[in-house]
Write an enzyme that holds these catalytic residues in place. Structure first.
Site, PDB file in Angstrom:
ATOM      1  N   THR A 174      -0.862   0.621 -10.329  1.00 37.96           N
ATOM      2  CA  THR A 174      -2.132   0.010  -9.947  1.00 37.96           C
ATOM      3  C   THR A 174      -2.984   0.933  -9.083  1.00 37.96           C
ATOM      4  O   THR A 174      -4.134   0.609  -8.795  1.00 37.96           O
ATOM      5  CB  THR A 174      -1.887  -1.337  -9.232  1.00 37.96           C
ATOM      6  OG1 THR A 174      -3.085  -2.115  -9.232  1.00 37.96           O
ATOM      7  CG2 THR A 174      -1.390  -1.116  -7.808  1.00 37.96           C
TER       8      THR A 174
ATOM      9  N   ASP B  48      -4.377 -10.118  -8.064  1.00 33.12           N
ATOM     10  CA  ASP B  48      -4.645  -9.248  -9.205  1.00 33.12           C
ATOM     11  C   ASP B  48      -3.445  -8.512  -9.803  1.00 33.12           C
ATOM     12  O   ASP B  48      -3.052  -8.730 -10.957  1.00 33.12           O
ATOM     13  CB  ASP B  48      -5.737  -8.241  -8.841  1.00 33.12           C
ATOM     14  CG  ASP B  48      -5.533  -7.559  -7.478  1.00 33.12           C
ATOM     15  OD1 ASP B  48      -4.470  -7.723  -6.868  1.00 33.12           O
ATOM     16  OD2 ASP B  48      -6.449  -6.836  -7.044  1.00 33.12           O
TER      17      ASP B  48
ATOM     18  N   GLU C 192     -12.102  -0.245 -10.328  1.00 26.68           N
ATOM     19  CA  GLU C 192     -11.619  -1.202 -11.330  1.00 26.68           C
ATOM     20  C   GLU C 192     -12.456  -1.236 -12.611  1.00 26.68           C
ATOM     21  O   GLU C 192     -11.915  -1.349 -13.721  1.00 26.68           O
ATOM     22  CB  GLU C 192     -11.535  -2.610 -10.715  1.00 26.68           C
ATOM     23  CG  GLU C 192     -10.389  -2.808  -9.753  1.00 26.68           C
ATOM     24  CD  GLU C 192     -10.614  -2.136  -8.407  1.00 26.68           C
ATOM     25  OE1 GLU C 192      -9.627  -1.858  -7.694  1.00 26.68           O
ATOM     26  OE2 GLU C 192     -11.799  -1.873  -8.061  1.00 26.68           O
TER      27      GLU C 192
ATOM     28  N   GLU D  53       0.821  -1.211   0.000  1.00 25.13           N
ATOM     29  CA  GLU D  53       0.000   0.000   0.000  1.00 25.13           C
ATOM     30  C   GLU D  53       0.853   1.259   0.000  1.00 25.13           C
ATOM     31  O   GLU D  53       0.538   2.244  -0.684  1.00 25.13           O
ATOM     32  CB  GLU D  53      -0.939   0.005   1.213  1.00 25.13           C
ATOM     33  CG  GLU D  53      -1.960  -1.120   1.243  1.00 25.13           C
ATOM     34  CD  GLU D  53      -3.065  -0.959   0.205  1.00 25.13           C
ATOM     35  OE1 GLU D  53      -3.070   0.057  -0.514  1.00 25.13           O
ATOM     36  OE2 GLU D  53      -3.934  -1.854   0.124  1.00 25.13           O
TER      37      GLU D  53
ATOM     38  N   ARG E 124       0.617   3.801  -3.283  1.00 21.77           N
ATOM     39  CA  ARG E 124      -0.023   5.085  -2.997  1.00 21.77           C
ATOM     40  C   ARG E 124       1.004   6.199  -2.818  1.00 21.77           C
ATOM     41  O   ARG E 124       0.879   7.266  -3.432  1.00 21.77           O
ATOM     42  CB  ARG E 124      -0.886   4.976  -1.728  1.00 21.77           C
ATOM     43  CG  ARG E 124      -2.054   4.012  -1.843  1.00 21.77           C
ATOM     44  CD  ARG E 124      -2.779   3.877  -0.506  1.00 21.77           C
ATOM     45  NE  ARG E 124      -3.680   2.741  -0.488  1.00 21.77           N
ATOM     46  CZ  ARG E 124      -5.009   2.819  -0.366  1.00 21.77           C
ATOM     47  NH1 ARG E 124      -5.582   3.994  -0.243  1.00 21.77           N
ATOM     48  NH2 ARG E 124      -5.750   1.740  -0.351  1.00 21.77           N
TER      49      ARG E 124
END
Length: 574
Positions: free
Chosen positions: A534, A317, A450, A185, A189
């Site tokens: 992502t 994913d 998504e 994360e 981010r």
């Protein structure tokens, strides 16, 4: 009056025409000619749109050629954060649809509402709780929403908001926190958000901060196999895995740092970041399965895979996403060929997970444990249509057509995740039973991006405006159900519409950005110049001719060229 009404009714009664075959024939002829006339008008309009689209593409190509020529003559330099530079109108597509323009401004208004609420009630905190009007530190107090929003503000041309965020980062952002952070994360981010802001603006403060936080994450890769631990203390550097994984590392959490750390090595000239993350791929490639599908748990000591779920949803994913995107990031050269090869292998495995519902034949992606398939698909897996479409161009003609068609089928399914609920917002996951098509499993919605991400890619790659219509419908559902006085919230249940109390940082970073770009000209963050991480942070594509070890030793730091392109293009309405 009653008599005239009865006389009129007989002309709509089928029996009247069955008794009068000549009049029935005349009615049929009128219907056929009317249909042909309408069809002919629609065909002409469609052909006109195609001509305009091709002319538009040619204008963009010529603009790019002029820009490249000027760059070769020394007309280049970093983009000015204040917004000074080349006029946006020179970069806009010539035919900017007025409907797209209006919708883009509506999305921009939504971003202003979300951001101003964060500024007012949660400034400097990770996320806003809109209902209670307070900030919470979900990621250790790193200003996650602020950093996640930087490039969205920049792309939309929200200069004053961007500047205030930049000043907070320069003067108040401190990573020296006694906090156990998620490596994944924090990378996607914070490192990704800072690098994207640097690539867009050229402001060195973002690169310095990205280097600071990345240095604090690096000890996570100090394992016997090179597979990283997924949690690390930012102040003390103690890496470990969460207890609930029984010591294993998670596939997505371990294979979704490559874009950011490779970019950091390219921009600083220090190879250590790229070496750490590329060793992970080399380790996994040693025993990469023939179907390219990996379970979600991997032992960081031995590098061995555990017997666990295979999925394109949660915890699996973005590993597959980054195999494709590192190949794109390196401009598809031999230095990154093995990423593409691994991705193509995984796509063959993905085909084995495709099933279709009854009675409506919605295509979906199963999950797999051992040899058993589970008829379940996460909304998170709705990134896959966009990924497949983006990668389809690297195949030969037949394979390309096959995969693009699959991407379009899966996107239709994901759109129906939204359309099948009373609120028109998707649940967290769906189950598929014979004769019932789809049913919501976990029924919350937390503003995920998504599906709109995939709609953005499909619109960019096909030009089919249907995907814009679907995206607009989803945006309207967010406006109706999730907008509140002090920001946006998720839903505890998409069937009842009961609201939660969290504005996720990715709503500003991803959902609103992809919606804005869905209604923007292709010249805004063009896909041949940028690759999205992502978390939807655009990273500049830099051609890789060799591994960064050699670049770092012989060439020094490799900073991207800054063309004055993306900054002002948020100001289409000015």
């Amino acid at each position: 009056m009653r008599s005239s009404r009865s006389s009129a009714r007989r002309y709509v009664n089928p029996a009247y025409y069955l008794k009068r075959p000549k009049r029935l024939a005349l009615l049929f002829i009128v219907f056929v000619f009317g249909t042909l006339f309408v069809w002919d008008r629609q065909t002409l309009v469609h052909e006109h749109e195609e001509v305009l689209y091709k002319l538009n593409e040619e204008v963009i190509r010529l603009q790019n050629l002029i820009e490249e020529f000027e760059t070769g003559q020394g007309v280049k330099g970093k983009e000015n954060v204040s917004g000074e530079g080349i006029n946006a109108s020179k970069k806009m597509d010539v035919f900017d649809d007025p409907i797209d323009n209006l919708r883009r401004e509506k999305v921009k208004d939504a971003m202003i509402h979300a951001w101003s609420s964060y500024e007012r009630y949660a400034w400097g905190h990770d996320e806003l709780q809109p209902q209670s009007k307070n900030g919470v530190d979900s990621f250790g107090g790193l200003g996650a929403t602020l950093i996640d929003s930087l490039d969205t503000l920049y792309i939309m041309g929200l200069d004053e908001q961007f500047q205030r965020a930049r000043e907070w980062i320069a003067n108040s952002l401190d990573f020296n926190k006694n906090y156990d952070a998620s490596v994944f994360e924090t990378t996607i981010r914070v490192v990704g958000g800072l690098l994207s802001a640097y690539d867009l603006s050229g402001d060195e403060v973002f690169l310095e901060k990205a280097k600071d936080i990345a240095d604090r994450l690096l000890p996570a890769w100090n394992t016997p196999s090179g597979i990283p631990y997924n949690v690390i203390n930012l102040a003390h550097g103690n890496p470990h895995n969460p207890g609930w994984t029984r010591g294993d590392s998670i596939l997505a959490d371990s294979g979704t740092e490559q874009l950011e750390f490779i970019a950091l090595s390219q921009r600083t000239g220090d190879p250590k970041y790229q070496q750490k993350v590329e060793n992970v791929i080399l380790e996994l490639n040693k025993t990469f399965p023939s179907d390219g599908l990996l379970p979600i748990y991997i032992n960081p000591h031995s590098g061995m895979r555990s017997h666990s779920t295979i999925t394109f949803g949660a915890m699996g994913d973005s590993f597959y996403e980054y195999l494709l995107k590192v190949w794109i990031q390196g401009n598809k050269t031999a230095a990154v060929k093995h990423y593409r090869e691994m991705w193509e292998t995984s796509m063959k495995g993905l085909l084995s997970l495709v099933r279709r519902t009854t009675p409506s034949s919605f295509a979906y992606l199963c999950e797999k444990i051992g040899s058993s398939l589970i008829d379940k698909m996460d909304e998170l897996a709705c990134f896959a249509p966009g990924m497949i479409a983006l990668g389809s161009t690297g195949f030969g003609p037949e394979e390309s057509k096959k995969f693009l068609s699959l991407a379009e089928e899966l996107a239709w399914t994901c759109y129906n995740f939204y359309q099948s609920t009373p609120t028109k917002l998707a649940g967290e996951n769906y189950f598929f039973n014979s004769g019932q098509d789809m049913s919501v499993g976990t029924s919350w919605n937390i503003l995920r991006p998504e599906t709109v991400e995939s709609l953005f890619y499909l619109w960019r790659l096909t030009g089919n405006k249907t995907y814009q219509e679907w995206g607009w419908n989803i945006f309207q559902a967010f406006e109706k159900n999730s907008r509140v006085e002090s920001g946006y919230v998720g839903l505890k249940d998409v069937n009842t519409g009961i609201k939660d109390n969290m504005m996720q940082s990715f709503f500003l970073a991803e959902t609103l950005k992809y919606l804005y770009l869905l209604f923007s000209p292709r010249s805004v963050i063009p896909l041949d110049e940028w690759v999205f991480n992502t978390e939807a942070h655009p990273i500049k594509i830099i051609t890789r001719q060799d591994h960064v070890e050699k670049q770092g030793q012989s060439n020094g730091q490799h900073k991207p060229e800054f063309k004055s392109r993306a900054r002002k293009e948020g100001r289409f309405g000015n």
